[in-house]
Motif scaffolding. Structure first.
Motif, short mmCIF file in Angstrom:
data_model
loop_
_atom_site.label_atom_id
_atom_site.label_comp_id
_atom_site.label_asym_id
_atom_site.label_seq_id
_atom_site.Cartn_x
_atom_site.Cartn_y
_atom_site.Cartn_z
N ALA A 55 0.83 -1.21 0.00
CA ALA A 55 0.00 0.00 0.00
C ALA A 55 0.86 1.25 0.00
O ALA A 55 1.90 1.31 0.66
CB ALA A 55 -0.92 -0.01 1.21
N ILE A 56 0.42 2.26 -0.74
CA ILE A 56 1.15 3.51 -0.86
C ILE A 56 0.73 4.44 0.27
O ILE A 56 -0.46 4.77 0.41
CB ILE A 56 0.88 4.16 -2.23
N GLY A 57 1.69 4.86 1.08
CA GLY A 57 1.42 5.74 2.21
C GLY A 57 2.54 6.73 2.39
O GLY A 57 3.40 6.91 1.51
N PRO A 58 2.59 7.39 3.54
CA PRO A 58 3.66 8.37 3.79
C PRO A 58 5.06 7.79 3.68
O PRO A 58 5.97 8.47 3.19
CB PRO A 58 3.36 8.83 5.22
N ALA A 59 5.24 6.54 4.11
CA ALA A 59 6.57 5.92 4.02
C ALA A 59 6.97 5.72 2.56
O ALA A 59 8.13 5.94 2.20
CB ALA A 59 6.58 4.59 4.76
N SER A 60 6.04 5.30 1.71
CA SER A 60 6.34 5.10 0.29
C SER A 60 6.73 6.43 -0.36
O SER A 60 7.69 6.49 -1.14
CB SER A 60 5.13 4.50 -0.43
N ALA A 61 5.98 7.49 -0.06
CA ALA A 61 6.29 8.79 -0.65
C ALA A 61 7.66 9.28 -0.21
O ALA A 61 8.45 9.78 -1.03
CB ALA A 61 5.21 9.80 -0.25
N PRO A 281 14.67 0.36 0.83
CA PRO A 281 14.31 1.30 1.91
C PRO A 281 15.29 1.19 3.07
O PRO A 281 15.63 0.09 3.51
CB PRO A 281 12.90 0.85 2.32
N ASP A 282 15.74 2.33 3.60
CA ASP A 282 16.64 2.32 4.74
C ASP A 282 15.85 2.27 6.04
O ASP A 282 14.62 2.13 6.04
CB ASP A 282 17.56 3.55 4.71
N TRP A 283 16.55 2.38 7.15
CA TRP A 283 15.89 2.21 8.46
C TRP A 283 14.85 3.30 8.68
O TRP A 283 13.81 3.05 9.31
CB TRP A 283 16.94 2.28 9.57
N ARG A 284 15.10 4.51 8.14
CA ARG A 284 14.13 5.59 8.33
C ARG A 284 12.82 5.27 7.63
O ARG A 284 11.74 5.45 8.20
CB ARG A 284 14.73 6.89 7.81
N SER A 285 12.91 4.80 6.38
CA SER A 285 11.70 4.47 5.64
C SER A 285 10.97 3.30 6.28
O SER A 285 9.73 3.29 6.35
CB SER A 285 12.06 4.13 4.19
N ARG A 286 11.72 2.30 6.76
CA ARG A 286 11.06 1.16 7.40
C ARG A 286 10.40 1.57 8.71
O ARG A 286 9.29 1.10 9.03
CB ARG A 286 12.10 0.04 7.65
N LEU A 287 11.06 2.45 9.48
CA LEU A 287 10.46 2.92 10.73
C LEU A 287 9.20 3.74 10.45
O LEU A 287 8.17 3.56 11.11
CB LEU A 287 11.47 3.77 11.51
N LEU A 288 9.27 4.61 9.43
CA LEU A 288 8.11 5.41 9.08
C LEU A 288 6.97 4.53 8.60
O LEU A 288 5.80 4.76 8.92
CB LEU A 288 8.49 6.43 7.99
N ALA A 290 6.42 1.50 9.57
CA ALA A 290 5.87 0.77 10.71
C ALA A 290 4.95 1.64 11.55
O ALA A 290 3.82 1.24 11.88
CB ALA A 290 7.00 0.20 11.56
N ILE A 291 5.39 2.84 11.89
CA ILE A 291 4.58 3.65 12.80
C ILE A 291 3.39 4.28 12.11
O ILE A 291 2.45 4.71 12.79
CB ILE A 291 5.44 4.75 13.48
N THR A 292 3.39 4.37 10.76
CA THR A 292 2.22 4.88 10.07
C THR A 292 1.23 3.78 9.72
O THR A 292 0.26 4.03 9.01
CB THR A 292 2.63 5.63 8.78
N ASN A 293 1.48 2.57 10.21
CA ASN A 293 0.46 1.53 10.12
C ASN A 293 -0.65 1.89 11.09
O ASN A 293 -0.40 2.09 12.29
CB ASN A 293 1.08 0.17 10.48
N PRO A 294 -1.90 2.01 10.63
CA PRO A 294 -2.98 2.46 11.51
C PRO A 294 -3.11 1.62 12.78
O PRO A 294 -3.40 2.17 13.85
CB PRO A 294 -4.22 2.35 10.64
N ASN A 295 -2.90 0.31 12.68
CA ASN A 295 -3.03 -0.54 13.87
C ASN A 295 -1.95 -0.21 14.89
O ASN A 295 -2.23 -0.08 16.10
CB ASN A 295 -2.94 -2.02 13.46
N LEU A 296 -0.71 -0.05 14.42
CA LEU A 296 0.37 0.28 15.35
C LEU A 296 0.19 1.69 15.89
O LEU A 296 0.50 1.95 17.06
CB LEU A 296 1.72 0.14 14.65
N ALA A 297 -0.29 2.62 15.06
CA ALA A 297 -0.53 3.98 15.54
C ALA A 297 -1.55 3.99 16.68
O ALA A 297 -1.39 4.70 17.67
CB ALA A 297 -1.00 4.87 14.39
N LEU A 298 -2.60 3.18 16.54
CA LEU A 298 -3.62 3.09 17.59
C LEU A 298 -3.03 2.51 18.87
O LEU A 298 -3.29 3.00 19.98
CB LEU A 298 -4.78 2.23 17.09
N ILE A 299 -2.20 1.48 18.74
CA ILE A 299 -1.58 0.86 19.91
C ILE A 299 -0.63 1.85 20.59
O ILE A 299 -0.61 1.95 21.83
CB ILE A 299 -0.82 -0.42 19.50
N LEU A 300 0.14 2.60 19.80
CA LEU A 300 1.06 3.58 20.38
C LEU A 300 0.30 4.64 21.16
O LEU A 300 0.74 5.07 22.24
CB LEU A 300 1.89 4.23 19.27
#
Length: 493
Positions: A55-61, A281-288, A290-300
């Protein structure tokens, strides 16, 4: 006869040695400069491959934008954008397209490997690429835009009963039912005024991209209005893509010599024989990502809020507060990067506030159950569930709701149990405590209770050393009775 002496060689001058060292350093510097010039844009012989997978999201952009910049810094001759996506967010898609159109390097969009797709947002990105290619066994299309709320709030309402507008004449051929033309599409539904505005905007956008690179704009409109889809061979026949390539090397060979529009200029591609360099993708893109996954964002968000609550309940614990603050900041960043529904955010915060209020002011479950209900509705409305990969998991929402409900029931049980328990603190905690008479005169005297000397009143006839039970507390004076008599233990009113 004297033997002639050999002439002594002159000693090497320190200045001469220094000169040789300078020449050696200059040679090394020229060698480095030659290597740098060989890697400059004018002599670049590499093609950088970027991958959009999922899925295309902020991390992909963020990944694509930084990848294009890095490719330019490395002096690449071209960029291959390998696409396999079900779609994604409109804002992220437009960021990627703007980066492609502004890139000084030609971008070759490639739907690959076989079995991949460029659906929805992927279709727009492929149309924006300077060269559009697909691998055999791939497809594109179904580019109808979706939005938060999904149109009319009440199915079957007036907006849904409005007949669909007739297709544009230029798109009539592409809008025909599936058959020999190879087009597959979904049935058309009625649309509200907002749906029509969003659809018309998307149509104008994709037609402008098609006209920019001379591709089939009529089919692009059908892909938006009627969710039409095409396989690779049909897409090539209808002028939707430029070529079919099984691999990156095949794409570079077939794209060689093509003329593309790069900004205001025309450029003839020289891609044959380019070395392929992949930028993962480097660590920054992978981290972005992960945290922009709606499920993980809700848990955070939940971890952050509960961590701060536990810190306030136990000041100085530090660990809950630290973890909670970090989680809350990450969750807020994810919410700022994702398209959220503010009604969902308000319901989510209301639900959490009610559950917290239940923990501090037990209301026999009223606040807690209301908070769980508000939380569930807020989580369901928080993100755009129609965008692929950006919906909240029902299992996660159910699990969090059940855990919160269980915590609420536990709080209610503890509250009821505490109401039935004997008071053990304060003045009322003295009632029922046993003590011993220190001195007694008539109906008054002093007793030792809870390790302290108290003035007391009670029946006549008590003797020093006799065991007594406290029956009431009046300020700094106790009422006592002989310990052998049973006295009722007071409870909370």
């Amino acid at each position: 006869m004297d033997t002639p002496r050999r002439p002594t060689p002159p000693a090497r001058s320190p200045l001469r040695a220094l000169g040789w060292m300078l020449l050696a350093g200059l040679g090394a510097w020229l060698g480095v400069l030659a290597v740098s010039l060989a890697q400059a844009p004018g002599g670049a012989r590499t093609a950088v491959v970027l991958t959009i997978d999922g899925a295309i999201g902020p991390a992909s952009a963020d990944y694509v934008k930084r990848g294009l910049a890095r490719a330019q810094e490395r002096g690449a001759a071209a960029v291959v954008l390998q696409i396999d996506t079900p779609g994604g967010l409109d804002t992220s898609m437009r960021e990627i397209i703007r980066a492609i159109l502004a890139s000084p390097l030609p971008v070759l969009g490639h739907v690959a490997p076989s079995g991949a797709r460029a659906a929805s947002a992927g279709t727009y990105i492929l149309y924006a690429s300077h060269v559009a290619a697909m691998a055999p066994g791939t497809n594109l299309g179904a580019a109808t835009p979706v939005q938060i709320g999904g149109g009319s709030p009440l199915p079957g309402g007036p907006s849904d009963e409005r007949p669909a507008p007739p297709p544009a004449p230029a798109a009539s051929a592409a809008s025909a039912p599936a058959g020999g033309d190879g087009v597959t599409r979904s049935p058309r539904r009625g649309s509200s005024a907002m749906d029509a505005k969003v659809t018309n905007d998307a149509v104008a956008y994709i037609r402008s991209l098609a006209e920019l690179h001379g591709r089939n704009a009529d089919w692009a409109e059908a892909a938006v209005r009627d969710a039409a889809s095409l396989a690779a061979e049909d897409a090539l026949k209808r002028g939707v893509i430029d070529l079919i390539a099984a691999s990156v090397a095949d794409l570079l060979d077939k794209a060689h010599g093509r003329e593309v529009r790069l900004g205001e200029a025309r450029l003839t591609l020289e891609t044959k024989g380019l070395a392929v360099e992949r930028l993962d993708p480097d660590w920054r893109s992978r981290l972005l990502g992960a945290i922009t996954n709606p499920n993980l964002a809700l848990i955070l968000m939940l971890v952050g809020i509960y961590g701060l609550i536990f810190e306030f309940m136990n000041p100085g614990a530090l660990v809950p507060g630290t973890i909670g603050a970090i989680s809350l900041l990450l969750g807020l960043y994810a919410l700022s990067a994702l398209p959220v529904n503010y009604v969902g955010v308000a319901l989510l915060l209301l639900g959490i506030a009610l559950m917290v209020a239940e923990a501090f002011t037990p209301s026999v479950g009223v606040l807690g159950i209301g908070g769980v209900v508000a939380f569930v509705f807020g989580a369901m409305l928080l993100f755009d569930a129609d965008a692929p990969g950006f919906g909240v998991s029902l299992a996660l929402v159910g699990g969090v709701a059940l855990a919160s409900l269980g915590m609420t029931l536990l709080i209610v049980r503890l509250a009821l149990k505490s109401r039935r328990s004997r008071v053990v603190t304060g003045a009322e905690g003295m009632v029922g405590t046993e003590g011993r008479v220190l001195d007694w005169d008539g109906r008054a005297g002093h007793v030792l209770a809870a390790g302290e000397r108290w003035a007391a009143d009670g029946p006549e006839g008590l003797r020093p050393g006799q065991a007594v039970t406290v029956t009431a507390v009046h300020g700094l004076q106790l009422s006592v009775q002989p310990a052998r008599e049973a006295w009722p233990v007071p409870h909370h009113p």
